[in-house]
Design a protein around this motif. Structure first.
Motif, short mmCIF file in Angstrom:
data_model
loop_
_atom_site.label_atom_id
_atom_site.label_comp_id
_atom_site.label_asym_id
_atom_site.label_seq_id
_atom_site.Cartn_x
_atom_site.Cartn_y
_atom_site.Cartn_z
N GLU A 118 -14.64 -70.83 -24.23
CA GLU A 118 -14.11 -71.72 -25.27
C GLU A 118 -12.84 -72.42 -24.80
O GLU A 118 -12.21 -72.01 -23.82
N ASP A 119 -12.47 -73.43 -25.54
CA ASP A 119 -11.25 -74.19 -25.28
C ASP A 119 -10.05 -73.25 -25.29
O ASP A 119 -9.93 -72.37 -26.14
N GLY A 120 -9.18 -73.41 -24.29
CA GLY A 120 -7.95 -72.64 -24.22
C GLY A 120 -8.06 -71.32 -23.48
O GLY A 120 -7.05 -70.66 -23.25
N GLU A 121 -9.27 -70.93 -23.10
CA GLU A 121 -9.41 -69.65 -22.39
C GLU A 121 -8.77 -69.74 -21.01
O GLU A 121 -8.90 -70.74 -20.31
N PRO A 122 -8.08 -68.68 -20.62
CA PRO A 122 -7.45 -68.67 -19.29
C PRO A 122 -8.49 -68.55 -18.19
O PRO A 122 -9.52 -67.90 -18.36
N MET A 123 -8.18 -69.18 -17.08
CA MET A 123 -9.02 -69.09 -15.88
C MET A 123 -8.35 -68.12 -14.91
O MET A 123 -7.13 -67.97 -14.93
N PRO A 124 -9.15 -67.48 -14.05
CA PRO A 124 -8.51 -66.63 -13.03
C PRO A 124 -7.72 -67.51 -12.07
O PRO A 124 -8.00 -68.71 -11.94
N SER A 125 -6.74 -66.93 -11.40
CA SER A 125 -6.01 -67.69 -10.40
C SER A 125 -6.96 -68.03 -9.25
O SER A 125 -8.05 -67.45 -9.13
N VAL A 128 -10.78 -78.35 -17.01
CA VAL A 128 -9.80 -77.33 -16.66
C VAL A 128 -8.46 -78.05 -16.50
O VAL A 128 -8.39 -79.12 -15.91
N GLN A 129 -7.41 -77.44 -17.06
CA GLN A 129 -6.07 -78.00 -16.95
C GLN A 129 -5.14 -76.94 -16.38
O GLN A 129 -5.27 -75.76 -16.70
N THR A 130 -4.19 -77.40 -15.57
CA THR A 130 -3.17 -76.52 -15.02
C THR A 130 -1.81 -77.19 -15.24
O THR A 130 -1.65 -78.36 -14.90
N GLN A 131 -0.90 -76.45 -15.82
CA GLN A 131 0.46 -76.94 -16.03
C GLN A 131 1.31 -76.48 -14.86
O GLN A 131 1.61 -75.30 -14.76
N GLY A 132 1.64 -77.39 -13.97
CA GLY A 132 2.45 -77.02 -12.79
C GLY A 132 1.74 -75.98 -11.96
O GLY A 132 0.57 -76.13 -11.62
N ASN A 133 2.43 -74.91 -11.64
CA ASN A 133 1.83 -73.80 -10.89
C ASN A 133 1.46 -72.65 -11.82
O ASN A 133 1.23 -71.54 -11.37
N ASN A 134 1.43 -72.94 -13.11
CA ASN A 134 1.12 -71.91 -14.09
C ASN A 134 -0.37 -71.67 -14.19
O ASN A 134 -1.17 -72.25 -13.47
#
Length: 111
Positions: free
Chosen positions: A19-26, A54-60
């Protein structure tokens, strides 16, 4: 391989398992989980980011990002791909359009 990773996530989205907002593994975690090179994991993330789901904020942490338009695009892309494979196989085996439609109607059953 990186395209297969992106396709897998799209299938999970289409099936409602992600679903939307779920974290992805590094990227490192993904590489370790799948046994792939970290550079391949990076390519997969780049593709998924370019395609917008998929979205990534900086290195987060990276997260799944879905809008109704993206969900629709993913569903259309995967559906079209499945049907294209099916049609190619049917044509390769010299099945007629009428035969295929009759078999689909027979096997589909009632909804």
């Amino acid at each position: 391989m990186y395209q297969q990773i992106a396709e897998h996530l799209k299938r999970q989205i289409m099936l409602g398992a992600v679903e939307d907002g779920e974290p992805m593994p590094s990227r490192r975690e993904l590489a370790a989980q799948t046994g792939i090179n970290p550079n391949t994991a990076q390519k997969a993330y780049r593709l998924m980011t370019e395609e917008g789901y998929v979205q990534t904020q900086g290195n987060n942490l990276s997260t799944v990002h879905l809008t109704p338009e993206l969900r629709s695009w993913i569903e259309d892309e995967l559906s079209r791909g499945l049907v294209q494979q099916f049609v190619a196989g049917a044509k390769e085996n010299h099945l007629s359009y009428r035969k295929v439609i009759a078999l689909i109607s027979e096997l589909w059953g009632e909804e």
